[in-house]
Scaffold this active site. Structure first.
Site, PDB file in Angstrom:
ATOM      1  N   SER A 288      -9.694   1.763   2.826  1.00 47.97           N
ATOM      2  CA  SER A 288      -8.644   2.465   2.457  1.00 47.97           C
ATOM      3  C   SER A 288      -8.347   2.010   1.413  1.00 47.97           C
ATOM      4  O   SER A 288      -7.499   2.101   0.564  1.00 47.97           O
ATOM      5  CB  SER A 288      -8.133   2.927   2.750  1.00 47.97           C
ATOM      6  OG  SER A 288      -7.447   3.065   3.744  1.00 47.97           O
TER       7      SER A 288
ATOM      8  N   LYS B  73       0.804  -0.999   0.038  1.00 49.30           N
ATOM      9  CA  LYS B  73      -0.263  -0.029  -0.109  1.00 49.30           C
ATOM     10  C   LYS B  73       0.901   1.139  -0.036  1.00 49.30           C
ATOM     11  O   LYS B  73       1.808   1.611   0.959  1.00 49.30           O
ATOM     12  CB  LYS B  73      -1.206  -0.160   1.322  1.00 49.30           C
ATOM     13  CG  LYS B  73      -2.538   1.279   1.728  1.00 49.30           C
ATOM     14  CD  LYS B  73      -3.119   1.178   2.737  1.00 49.30           C
ATOM     15  CE  LYS B  73      -3.688   2.020   2.616  1.00 49.30           C
ATOM     16  NZ  LYS B  73      -4.372   1.679   4.082  1.00 49.30           N
TER      17      LYS B  73
ATOM     18  N   SER C 133      -9.468  -0.554   6.836  1.00 55.61           N
ATOM     19  CA  SER C 133      -8.853  -0.507   6.132  1.00 55.61           C
ATOM     20  C   SER C 133      -8.200  -2.269   5.163  1.00 55.61           C
ATOM     21  O   SER C 133      -8.365  -2.068   4.251  1.00 55.61           O
ATOM     22  CB  SER C 133      -8.464   0.157   5.854  1.00 55.61           C
ATOM     23  OG  SER C 133      -8.733   1.360   5.907  1.00 55.61           O
TER      24      SER C 133
END
Ligand code: GLN
Length: 475
Positions: A153, A78, A177
């Site tokens: 997210s 990420k 997330s």
């Protein structure tokens, strides 16, 4: 083209050792799929040359019997985790040209274990969101149904794994997330205990909530990655000095005598029937295998979303003060003096959701409202933690849905922040209490969309929830 994904990692390692396959070929296959699936917008950067070069190096190590435990593991990261000499945008325009000067501890550990880092993944700006529609670099599409969101997210990381662009991925979980996008995309996602994995080099959103966690197509893959990234780090004072067990050893399939709690507040009447039935079906299987199932109560559940959004916005307003146009990333060309540099850089650099949270957080911390909101929310956080402590006196784990719905349509909730926040109802409690929690696929709804189910465990009890998840995965 054959994708190495369905092969268990242990078998892949045997094939690597016997020379049947090479890391270079595995890497090339993933790079090809990344190219084919480009329209999903899962990646922010792809390390084509570096990954190939690394894989050749690791092939040499394999040949001499000196490779690390993750040789053959292709992983995506990420874009909120720092990698030396690489861009780390956090999905924000404000960090568009920011290049990290150092490696996060998890990156160093993965590299030392000979994992191949294939690229950085798209995400909601500063990890704020539940749909990956808040990225400054465009929406990420759910590979199961491209008209739907992948969750957020860490949407890019979930999609990378679900679309076979990488074997595993790292995400971050401040309030769901990792778990919610895992549920929406039909993969496994783990939020470890707060303190289990070092946050050094993770760009902070809400420091007392953030944890890095892995995505995979199987529980075993998650266990392999966790084994390497877990553990104390002297660079992160909130990382815990607690021994790391051998996670793979705990995947025995044996759930006899394990006590499973179903918190009644998470199965209220409003819960979607398809999700309820899917979870009850899996719980029934665990029962048949000798687990003991009982209803429990987490009485402060109704306060979790409000408490989470007060405390995380407060922490975010403080953490994000550092993006001022002077030290990091974007500086507005419209600045005339110091004040206008701050105002313009932040106004132009941050997106709407990040600004909303900074304003909310600044409000709850302001002199007149601190006691009514921030202090009160801290007290309620303590009560929520106590709910978990009490439940874990009666049971060894808790099973709940991951999300009240399956993946929703792109655009469906984006203009309604409150509805978006309420979709985090089942995930935020694990971060408020600091306990580990895994989301695993649990069938599909009538539209063919994946349903996710969560298993919560005691602090530092990842091995128990992995064992249960592994048993469920075996069908
Ligand atoms: N959806 C939650 C939020 O918007 C969780 C985010 C996260 O875990 N990073 O805050």
């Amino acid at each position: 083209m054959s994708v190495p994904h369905p092969i268990p990692f242990d078998s892949l390692r045997e094939q690597l050792a016997s020379g049947e396959i090479t890391c270079e070929r595995i890497t090339d296959e993933y790079l090809t799929i990344i190219e084919q699936k480009k329209h999903l917008n899962a990646f922010r950067s792809v390390f084509t040359d570096e990954a190939r070069e690394r894989s050749r190096l690791i092939d040499k190590k394999i040949a001499t019997g000196t490779s690390g435990p993750l040789a053959g593991m292709v992983i995506a990261i990420k874009d909120v985790i720092c990698m030396e000499s690489s861009p780390t945008t956090c999905g924000s325009k404000i960090l568009e040209h920011f290049v990290s000067p150092y490696n996060a501890t998890v990156i160093k550990k993965l590299a030392d274990a000979d994992a191949i880092i294939i690229g950085k993944t798209n995400m909601d700006e500063f990890a704020m969101g539940s749909s990956t529609e808040n990225s400054a670099y465009g929406v990420v599409l759910n590979p199961v149904d491209e008209t739907r969101v992948p969750g957020g997210s860490s949407g890019g990381s979930a999609v990378a794994v679900a679309a076979n662009c990488s074997r595993t991925a790292l995400g971050t979980d401040t309030g769901g997330s990792v778990r919610q996008p895992a549920a929406f995309c039909g993969v496994v996602g783990l939020k470890p205990t707060y303190g289990r994995v070092s946050r050094y080099g993770l760009v902070a959103f809400a420091s007392s909530f953030d944890q890095i966690g892995p995505f995979g197509q199987s529980v075993r893959d998650i266990a392999h990655v966790l084994q390497v990234i877990a553990g104390h780090d002297r660079h992160d004072s909130t990382s815990a000095n607690v021994p790391v067990p051998d996670y793979l050893e705990h995947l025995t399939g044996d759930v006899r005598g394990l006590r499973i709690g179903l918190p009644k507040e998470y199965f209220a009447d409003e819960l979607n029937e398809e999700i309820r039935n899917a979870i009850h079906g899996k719980v029934e299987i665990l029962k048949q295998r000798g687990a003991i199932v009982k209803e429990v109560s987490l009485p402060h559940t109704e306060y979790t979303v409000a408490t989470y959004y007060i405390l995380t916005t407060a922490e975010a307003s403080s953490n994000l003060a550092r993006y001022d146009g002077a030290r990091f990333g974007y500086r507005s060309p419209n600045a005339k003096d110091l004040t206008t540099m701050y105002v313009h850089s932040r106004s132009e650099g941050f997106g709407a959701e990040v600004k909303r949270r900074i304003m909310l957080g600044t409000y709850v911390l302001s002199a007149g409202y601190y006691d009514a909101y921030y202090r009160k929310a801290q007290q309620v956080r303590r009560l929520i933690k106590q709910d978990f402590d009490n439940a874990f006196r009666e049971v060894d784990c808790l099973i709940t849905p991951t999300s009240p719905t399956t993946a929703f349509k792109i655009g469906e909730k984006v203009d309604d922040p409150l509805t978006m926040y309420l979709s985090d109802i089942y995930t935020v409690s694990a971060n408020l209490a600091g306990v580990p929690c895994i989301s695993i696929p649990c069938g599909t709804d009538l539209q063919g969309l994946p349903i996710g189910m969560q298993v919560f465990g005691r602090q530092f009890g990842e091995e128990t929830i992995l064992r249960i998840a592994d048993s469920i995965e075996k069908g």
